[in-house]
Design an enzyme around this catalytic site. Structure first.
Site, PDB file in Angstrom:
ATOM      1  CE1 TYR A  76      35.643 -10.124 -33.712  1.00 33.11           C
ATOM      2  CE2 TYR A  76      36.802 -10.505 -36.440  1.00 33.11           C
ATOM      3  CZ  TYR A  76      36.495 -10.709 -34.833  1.00 33.11           C
ATOM      4  OH  TYR A  76      37.585 -11.917 -34.116  1.00 33.11           O
ATOM      5  CD  GLU A  78      37.908  -7.191 -30.501  1.00 27.89           C
ATOM      6  OE1 GLU A  78      38.721  -6.567 -30.572  1.00 27.89           O
ATOM      7  OE2 GLU A  78      38.123  -8.678 -31.261  1.00 27.89           O
ATOM      8  CG  ASP A 253      26.070 -16.104 -10.938  1.00 25.10           C
ATOM      9  OD1 ASP A 253      25.166 -17.047 -11.928  1.00 25.10           O
ATOM     10  OD2 ASP A 253      27.412 -17.244 -11.474  1.00 25.10           O
ATOM     11  CB  THR A 282      23.393 -17.352 -18.080  1.00 24.67           C
ATOM     12  OG1 THR A 282      22.105 -18.133 -16.890  1.00 24.67           O
ATOM     13  CG2 THR A 282      24.058 -17.694 -18.063  1.00 24.67           C
ATOM     14  CE  LYS A 285      22.151 -21.548 -15.763  1.00 27.23           C
ATOM     15  NZ  LYS A 285      23.182 -21.109 -16.193  1.00 27.23           N
ATOM     16  NE  ARG A 291      23.079 -22.492 -24.920  1.00 25.73           N
ATOM     17  CZ  ARG A 291      22.555 -23.662 -23.925  1.00 25.73           C
ATOM     18  NH1 ARG A 291      23.198 -23.082 -22.489  1.00 25.73           N
ATOM     19  NH2 ARG A 291      20.995 -23.714 -23.612  1.00 25.73           N
TER      20      ARG A 291
HETATM   21  N1  DSN Z   1      25.375 -24.830 -16.080  1.00 23.76           N
HETATM   22  C1  DSN Z   1      24.316 -23.981 -15.466  1.00 23.76           C
HETATM   23  C2  DSN Z   1      23.648 -25.188 -14.792  1.00 23.76           C
HETATM   24  O1  DSN Z   1      23.417 -26.335 -14.869  1.00 23.76           O
HETATM   25  O2  DSN Z   1      23.392 -24.706 -13.622  1.00 23.76           O
HETATM   26  C3  DSN Z   1      24.983 -23.572 -14.557  1.00 23.76           C
HETATM   27  O3  DSN Z   1      26.652 -23.570 -15.418  1.00 23.76           O
END
Ligand code: DSN
Length: 489
Positions: A76, A78, A253, A282, A285, A291
């Site tokens: 933990y 935090e 974003d 994120t 991607k 992730r």
């Molecule tokens: N789930 C992602 C996407 O497929 O674009 C974005 O949240």
């Protein structure tokens, strides 16, 4: 200043060593719950044998994946680096610092926060940080309070209402915006009064004059830029000008295109980091990490972003922050820049090949990592097209197109991205074949309507033998470009 990751080839066989590690790990898992081991093996087989074209997915390296399977998960922590609510966090401090330092250097950011568990979490941290910076801090100073705990119930009620009545302006969903940019199904739509800007009805391109007009009229606290299904680059300098004119904070974003920013494909006005106050992302991607989520910010927002945990985040995931550090180190190598450029080049090739075969693309093309096919010309909804393609072993996802007549559930589009197959080594020739397979399946799919009198749940039919033929053609491409070559379980 951190040294970038080494570009020297390792002195041992990575695939053979990773194979040993995974075989051992799966044997241990199997001894407790064999079905989990089976599902893990099956997922690798599925990923190896399908054309993964979901624009938001990728394949992380064995180094990134292996980093996640450790005892760093058990701690933990935090709080923030050096200011934890628990004792004994020195090793979590190390990995979180490394992730943040690599992220700062990779993106040229003043401040990086590696704790968010997902993109939604990263956006929530950003929203609350902006509210704290723009609303809470001046209010507290005026009331002579240091933090919200010092307020009377009545003062807190007034401040709480101010939070709830703020305005956010973001891209509309059917133009490619994201649910977390102020839409009702997400908490952001309950936190903010939201208005959307769309795209030009003829070109389907972002219309900056329309954004500016909406901003002048609506006067948002936050101007949100970024997308999950818009196939074009954005001029973030222009977005910042608009934000400055109306006194808004510019939040970008970049979840979808973070890999293209990291790989220096998007530079100058197309790189959000020098222009935005806060950038969220994120990490799994196009950036090809574990992730998770990430927030980058200018110094003025740093202290409010740092409050992310425990404000809106649960305890940070030490194992995932460690994997972010490894992934960001990988993204600082020349090899990653080559990869990022190939992602964009391949999307361009895919778009050209689809158009040559008569497909209609939203905005008539792409200059990022994705294309959006409008499938109405084939008489299909996006849902039918997505399902038919999946039957043929092609994994995509349906998506709304601008002013979609079929709404957000059935939709009229299919979104296709190049990051994952580029990781496997696909180039222009392979994407030309992929385009051919996609168009052949779409042309070979017949919608089933109530008036055609066919009963049952089937909403489309595929020409006989088409699914099998498509899978066979895909298998050739996939075998020639193996996923995790040399990795044997
Ligand atoms: N789930 C992602 C996407 O497929 O674009 C974005 O949240």
């Amino acid at each position: 200043m951190l040294a970038p990751a080494t570009t020297d080839a390792p002195s041992f066989d990575v695939a053979a060593t990773a194979s040993e590690a995974y075989r051992a790990a799966l044997a241990v898992i199997e001894s407790v719950e064999p079905r989990v081991a089976d599902a893990t093996r099956a997922e690798l087989a599925d990923q190896r044998s399908s054309l993964k074209l979901i624009a938001s997915e990728n394949y992380a390296s064995p180094a990134v994946l292996l980093t996640m399977g450790t005892w760093l998960s058990d701690k933990y922590a935090e709080g923030t680096v050096g200011h934890r609510f628990y004792a004994g966090c020195q090793n979590i401090d190390t990995v979180e610092s490394l992730a943040a330092e690599h992220a700062r250097e990779l993106f040229g950011a003043e401040y990086a926060y590696a704790q968010p568990h997902s993109g939604i979490d990263a956006n929530l941290v950003a929203f609350w940080s902006i509210l704290a910076h723009r609303v809470e801090s001046p209010e507290l100073a005026e009331l002579g309070a240091k933090n919200v705990n010092d307020l009377t119930d009545e003062q807190w009620e007034t401040l709480r209402h101010k939070f709830g009545n703020q305005r956010a302006l973001g891209m509309s969903l059917d133009s490619g915006g994201h649910l977390t940019h102020g839409f009702r199904p997400n908490i952001s739509g309950k936190m903010f009064a939201q208005r959307s800007y769309g795209t030009d009805p003829t070109t389907q391109l972002l219309d900056y004059d329309q954004v500016a007009a909406a901003a002048r009229e609506f006067k948002p606290l936050i101007l949100i830029a970024g997308y999950s299904a818009y196939p074009r680059r954005i001029d973030f300098a222009k977005m910042r000008e608009i934000a400055d004119e109306v006194g808004a904070t510019l939040m970008v974003d970049m979840a979808h295109f973070a890999g293209l920013v990291a790989g220096k494909v998007f530079t100058g006005n197309e790189d959000p980091v020098p222009h935005a106050h806060i950038v969220t992302s994120t990490t799994h991607k196009s950036l090809r990490g574990p992730r998770g989520g990430l927030v980058l910010a200018t110094e003025e927002y740093a202290s409010s972003v740092d409050r992310g945990c425990p404000l809106v985040l649960g305890g940070p995931l030490g194992h995932v922050m460690a994997a972010k550090a490894v992934a960001f180190a990988e993204a600082r190598t020349p090899a990653f820049r080559t990869y990022a450029q190939a992602v964009a080049d391949n999307a361009q090739s895919l778009a050209d090949s689809l158009k040559q075969r008569g497909a209609k693309l939203v905005t008539d093309g792409t200059d990022n990592h994705l294309v959006l096919i409008d499938v109405t010309g084939y008489g299909l909804t996006g849902r039918q097209a997505e399902s038919a393609l999946l039957d043929a072993g092609i994994v995509t996802n349906r998506n709304a197109v601008p002013n979609d007549p079929n709404g957000a559930w059935y939709t009229s589009g299919v979104r296709i991205g190049t990051p994952a197959l580029t990781t496997r080594g696909f180039g222009a020739d392979e994407f030309d074949t992929v385009a051919d397979l996609i168009v052949t399946v779409l042309k070979g799919t017949t919608p089933v309507t109530a008036s055609s009198g066919q009963p049952g749940k089937a909403k489309y039919t595929l020409t006989d033998g088409l699914a099998a033929a498509t899978k066979a053609a895909s298998a050739e491409l996939l075998d020639a470009n193996p996923l995790y070559p040399g990795l044997q379980l």
